[in-house]
Design a protein around this motif. Structure first.
Motif, short mmCIF file in Angstrom:
data_model
loop_
_atom_site.label_atom_id
_atom_site.label_comp_id
_atom_site.label_asym_id
_atom_site.label_seq_id
_atom_site.Cartn_x
_atom_site.Cartn_y
_atom_site.Cartn_z
N THR A 94 0.82 -1.22 0.00
CA THR A 94 0.00 0.00 0.00
C THR A 94 0.86 1.26 0.00
O THR A 94 0.35 2.34 -0.27
CB THR A 94 -0.93 0.03 1.22
OG1 THR A 94 -0.15 -0.02 2.41
CG2 THR A 94 -1.90 -1.14 1.21
N THR B 30 3.88 1.57 -1.88
CA THR B 30 4.49 1.80 -3.19
C THR B 30 3.55 1.49 -4.35
O THR B 30 3.83 1.83 -5.49
CB THR B 30 5.73 0.90 -3.37
OG1 THR B 30 5.29 -0.47 -3.41
CG2 THR B 30 6.71 1.07 -2.23
N GLY B 31 2.45 0.80 -4.05
CA GLY B 31 1.52 0.41 -5.12
C GLY B 31 1.94 -0.84 -5.86
O GLY B 31 1.31 -1.22 -6.84
N GLU B 32 3.00 -1.48 -5.40
CA GLU B 32 3.50 -2.67 -6.12
C GLU B 32 2.67 -3.91 -5.79
O GLU B 32 2.35 -4.17 -4.64
CB GLU B 32 4.96 -2.93 -5.76
CG GLU B 32 5.54 -4.12 -6.50
CD GLU B 32 6.99 -4.42 -6.15
OE1 GLU B 32 7.58 -5.31 -6.77
OE2 GLU B 32 7.54 -3.74 -5.26
#
Lengths: 399, 713
Positions: free
Chosen positions: A162, A164-166
């Motif tokens: 949540t 880094t969005g990875e």
């Protein structure tokens, strides 16, 4: 006179014997396991506000309770259905299979059959296979681990960072998945592990430090038989998984029994040689010395330390609740409560202090522990229980 | 409701005088810049540019710089097409990329540029004796003695500081460093940095909780709010935000933290925008509500009214009409500016609470006040000051009249009523360039406004309703071309009725997250997504159609004719503007490790990006490889137009400019019309026929890896 003395001596002997017997009885009573009992049930069904009879999951959030149904997300508050959230409110899909509470933020992460919903501040944000890196939209289990959200799907496991969005995915392509169909996830932070329940793939252990996955499968590889005692997972069809940070044990529910693993040994339980209500288990839940099993034949509780079982199911004839206590010596005591679980087909459950919430095929049940009634039930149980020999934990036979 | 027609008669003499002050010494319509503008026009008309399809385009007088296809020269056209084809093929062949190629082109060096202060935020000490000023340009924090109006202390902080907060005892100052991803903790007495705290990506606004134990920091690019434990200095948790959070305010009772977002929520491109105001329960440290502010973007500073007035919030905004043709600028209404009046709910959203939102415009009917940014109440709450950063004005709102207005006009009407300012704005005063932040002294007598592009403060005498003075903060006196360009970029006076500036649609020199019906006078046709200006140098041609070969064409007469509906910039101004545009830097890449080392996923994604064969071993045609159109040696754009199958029935052409990919993770939404809300959607939704690279054979893992690599560019 001699006769009188003899009689007195005999009386004294008898008295001593009785006293000794009484003392022995007291000592025995004191060592008898006494698992706490759910004595009252309050049910939430379509008759009092639930959007659908089938409740797949339930998560307690302090005084609030969230339930996932076949037609939306439900908030129970102050003893009633407070709100129902559906797709028109922004929920990713009507079928809600898993709910994870982020204790840090108060947000919910929700596994649905149409992707993952993040519910925060009254609004939904959705992640699907098309709009994000989520592996598959058919999601079953979900768990929050610090900044990570873990999701189990029909195609494997997805992890969302949540911060880094990875998205990172594990499937049969890059992990030891005999089958990619993943049902459940349990975070075991205090031993640095994460466990996944794989339908047909056994139990997968992810080592957070070494970053590798290891599969635990059924050593006898028999679908219908358990040939080797406590040598591994009871069956590879694992329906769900729970981790107990107190005992550092992971519990895997299968459709053919229950398996517990303490990191060194396996402890397996079957219906035929334990108090387990049924070998068909949808999910386990665990805390302290308790292992609760959501089976197709009721809610089956194991006091792991004393090896005592308590099974709850509704009596279909009377509508009353049935409590079956299976003592360590395998003797059984049956008790009755005026109220009962909404249904014997149990899908999931969660704890709320000493109370429990149970997701069933016919509604959500709130199980309430009442000390006074519990004492009354135990008093009545004492009269009915057949005496037997206490057995130490995990000494069951036949696995 | 029917918009009221502009009427000069509706304004008094005093207002006309003010408008003249605001618009400069000469009225905009009477300015004599026509000669220079015409000469620029002629210059461009003389230019004959070559389109990538080889067709000659000759800008006509009627069309300005809009190209049209030359007719009656079919054979010549055929040769040109052939030549272009050969050239394109040679280009492809020559551009067999090296995976190790340098990822970035050079930015124009700004080494010779003097170090401007660029004050962006101000914060008064509780006693009003000191005014702390955050200077983004000089990476410093200043302390101003408000009595002598002299800078008495300064300290260097991190890279590009943007926000400031004081500890409750005022002994500690916290400054967010947007490019360092840190907060500098400054001792207010010694004015030395005590320690540096790590935050999320691009921290801007920040605030402490009442006990001073927790610091809330809005991470703009990270799209979250860090919750920092000030005892340990650790970033303990994050609240997700949507989208580009910037400003943070603590409610007066200390129970809530409010966070505003500059960009709108990701929304279907044909839907009106909406922005989010995040409400955090400061006691539980959980999200209480996500307040939807409909129809607006660019929520900025947040001010809370005193409790006796209801503790409502004022949040400046921009209200774009991006779904209608922008050609309508002449009729007004395309971009209006105002404040959201938010009355927070007493209970959380999950408990059924819902804050009420009313939007009120601060524009006049015939002149707009663009770039509302700073806002502050007077201590008694009777007045609220709102800075219009692109109009160089501060508007003082009479809150009693505002309350009456809210009662008298239905909420759903107010958002589009341009006659509110007549009622609620008590007066307006000029400021310096780009007034960004405002603070009112505790005694309510004066207000201080940071003029971002003037290195100055404007001091307002609130009792006498006049500018009491300007404080020179000591920045360079010379106004360089670049600085002038930045001022122009942020000035709305070049637009008809001051409706908007370049910065209105490009907040922070970035994008506004919207798709616009830019030029076509047909409703809903040829909508195009806004594109970032960061690192825009050397990425031409410009526009999604690729019609503008350079920024001069993009920003010169074209801007004047199609967007500003005015005379636009003169030659000198255009040169300054271009200098600025060519020097807008890219922010540091947050997805790339400091040593440039790629993660395993990024490495795998790089291999996918440069792959020449499909998973089944078949060769991918060169024109279908990622790096053919997005080569590493030119900002990941080949500067040609291509049809990647993304045109819809609303598009006149299927050919679109190939966008650069530098910092692509900052640039959502994607594709020419902003239809793809995420990078994934580019391929999962809008590439069903493998016309935008060959991706249908990819596994989900490969696509995820590819995206992780793209984020490193």
């Amino acid at each position: 006179m001699k006769r009188i003395l003899t009689a007195n001596w005999l009386l004294a002997l008898a008295g001593a014997a009785l006293t000794a017997m009484a003392l022995a009885g007291t000592a025995r009573a004191a060592s008898t396991p006494r698992p706490h009992l759910i004595t009252r049930w309050e049910n939430f069904t379509t008759a009092n506000g639930m959007p659908d009879a089938k409740v797949f999951c339930v998560t307690v959030d302090g005084e609030r309770v969230w339930a996932g149904t076949e037609d939306g997300l439900v908030l129970i508050e102050h003893g009633k259905v407070a709100r129902v959230f559906k797709t028109e409110d922004g929920l990713a899909h009507r079928v809600v299979m898993g709910i994870a509470l982020d204790q840090a933020t108060g947000d919910l992460w929700i596994a649905t059959f149409g992707g993952v919903s993040h519910f925060s501040g009254g609004r939904f944000e959705n992640f699907t296979n098309l709009t994000s890196g989520l592996l598959n939209d058919i999601c079953y289990g979900i768990a929050v681990q610090d900044k990570f959200v873990w999701v189990t799907t029909t195609a494997g496991v997805s992890r969302y960072n949540t911060y880094t969005g990875e998205w990172t995915n594990w499937s049969e392509k890059n992990a030891p998945f005999h089958e990619p169909w993943t049902y459940g996830v349990a975070i075991a932070d205090n031993i640095g592990k994460i466990y996944f329940a794989m339908w047909g793939g056994g139990l997968i252990e992810y080592d957070q430090v070494q970053k590798y996955m290891k599969a635990y499968t059924d050593p006898d590889e028999e679908m219908e038989l358990v040939l080797f005692k406590n040598q591994g997972l009871v069956h590879i069809i694992v329906s769900n998984v729970a981790y107990n940070p107190d005992t550092k044990m992971v519990w895997a529910s299968t459709y053919f029994g229950l398996s517990g693993y303490d990191g060194r040994n396996w402890h397996n339980y079957l219906n035929k040689d334990s108090g387990l209500a049924s070998d068909f288990i949808n999910a386990p839940k665990t805390r302290r010395n308790e292992v609760w099993n959501c089976t197709d034949k009721g809610l089956s509780y194991l006091d792991y330390k004393t090896n005592t079982w308590v099974n709850y199911r509704p009596d279909k004839n009377t509508g009353h609740g049935e409590i079956e206590i299976v003592w360590p010596d395998k003797t059984k005591t049956k008790l009755e409560t005026p109220t009962a679980l909404a249904h014997n087909y149990i899908l999931n459950m969660d704890f709320q202090g000493e109370d429990i919430w149970v997701a069933t095929a016919q509604g959500l049940s709130h199980g309430i522990r009442e000390i006074q009634k519990e004492n009354q039930l135990y008093a009545s149980a004492r009269n009915r229980r057949s005496p037997g020999k206490d057995a130490p934990a995990h000494s069951q036979e036949g696995r | 409701m029917t918009p009221r027609k502009p009427s000069s008669g509706s304004h008094g003499h005093g207002k006309d005088k003010l408008l003249r002050v605001l618009r400069g010494s000469k009225d905009l319509t009477q300015r004599t810049r026509r000669t220079s503008v015409t000469s620029v026009l002629n210059l461009f008309r003389r230019q004959r540019t070559q389109r990538n399809d080889g067709q000659e385009r000759v800008p006509s007088h009627e069309e300005g710089t809009v190209p049209r296809v030359a007719s009656g020269r079919s054979s010549r056209c055929a040769w040109l097409v052939l030549a272009a084809f050969v050239a394109a093929a040679m280009l492809w062949a020559a551009r067999i990329p090296s995976p190790e190629a340098a990822p970035l082109g050079p930015q124009m060096s700004a080494a010779a540029e003097p170090e401007y202060l660029t004050p962006v935020e101000v914060k008064l000490s509780p006693d009003g004796a000191k005014l702390y000023i955050v200077c983004e340009g000089s990476d410093s924090l200043l302390a101003l003695d408000t009595r002598t109006r002299q800078v008495v202390a300064q300290v260097k902080v991190g890279d590009k500081p943007r926000g400031i907060a004081l500890s409750p005892d005022a002994r500690t100052i916290y400054v967010s460093n947007s490019w360092s991803d840190t907060v500098s903790e400054v001792d207010a007495a010694t004015f030395k940095v005590r320690r540096t705290l790590k935050t999320g990506w691009c921290p801007v606004g920040l605030i402490t909780d009442p006990p001073g134990k927790t610091l809330y920091v809005a991470n703009s690019i990270g799209d979250d709010v860090s919750v920092i434990d000030l005892a340990t200095g650790e970033d303990t948790k994050r609240f997700r935000t949507r989208h580009y959070p910037e400003q943070v305010t603590l409610s007066r009772d200390g129970r809530r933290v409010y966070v505003s977002n500059v960009l709108p929520l990701p929304t279907a491109y044909d839907q009106p925008p909406a922005s989010e105001l995040l409400v955090i329960n400061a006691q539980k440290q959980t999200v209480a509500e996500r307040v939807l502010v409909p129809g607006v973007i660019e929520l900025r500073h947040i001010a809370e009214a005193p409790a006796r007035l209801g503790s409502y919030l004022l949040v400046p905004f921009v209200r774009p009409k991006n779904l209608g043709p922008l050609i309508q600028v002449g009729q007004g209404w395309v971009l209006t500016h105002g404040i959201a009046v938010v009355r927070p709910s007493a209970v959380s959203a999950t408990e059924g609470g819902k804050s009420r939102v009313t939007e009120v415009l601060l524009d006049d009917i015939d002149y707009y006040f663009a770039g509302n940014e700073g806002v502050a109440f007077t201590p008694d709450g009777r007045q609220a000051l709102v800075t219009a950063a692109q109009a160089n004005v501060v508007s003082v709102v009479d809150t009693v009249r505002l309350a009456r207005r809210l009662r008298e006009v239905p909420s759903e009407e107010l958002a589009d009523r341009l006659d509110s300012a007549e009622t609620i704005v008590a007066y307006r005063l000029p400021t310096g360039h780009s007034p960004s932040s405002v603070e009112v002294a505790p005694d309510g007598r004066v207000a201080y406004i940071a003029n971002r592009l003037d290195d100055s403060l404007t001091v307002i005498d609130l009792a006498r309703r006049r500018v009491a003075g300007t404080v020179d903060l000591g920045g360079p006196k010379e106004i360089t071309l670049l600085r002038r360009g930045e001022q122009l970029f942020n000035s709305a006076k070049y637009c008809f009725q001051g409706q908007f500036a370049c910065a209105t649609c490009h907040p922070n020199s970035h994008l506004d997250g919207l798709a616009w019906n830019l030029e076509t006078p047909q409703l809903g046709r040829d909508r195009v997504a806004n594109r970032t200006l960061r690192g825009v140098r050397e990425t031409g041609p410009y526009k999604w159609s690729g019609k503008n070969p350079d920024l001069a064409t993009q920003c010169g007469p074209r801007i004047a004719k199609f967007l500003f509906r005015s005379e636009g910039f003169n030659t000198q101004e255009l040169e300054a503007l271009l200098t600025y545009l060519n020097n807008i830097p890219l922010a540091p890449n947050r997805h790339l490790a400091a040593d440039g080392q790629l993660t395993e996923a990024q490495e795998r994604g790089k291999a996918v990006y440069y792959r020449t064969h499909k998973n089944d071993g078949t060769v991918i045609p060169i024109q279908n490889r990622c790096d053919t159109c997005h080569p590493a040696d030119s900002h990941y754009t080949n500067k040609l137009s291509a049809d990647v199958g993304t045109a819809t029935k609303f598009d006149t052409s299927g050919l679109f400019d190939t966008p650069q990919l530098d910092r692509v993770y900052e640039d959502a939404p994607y594709l020419h019309d902003g239809e793809a809300l995420t990078l994934e959607e580019i391929w999962t939704v809008f590439n069903n026929k493998d016309t935008h690279g060959i991706t249908s054979d990819m596994s989900k893992e490969q696509l995820n890896d590819l995206i992780e690599f793209l984020k490193t560019l």
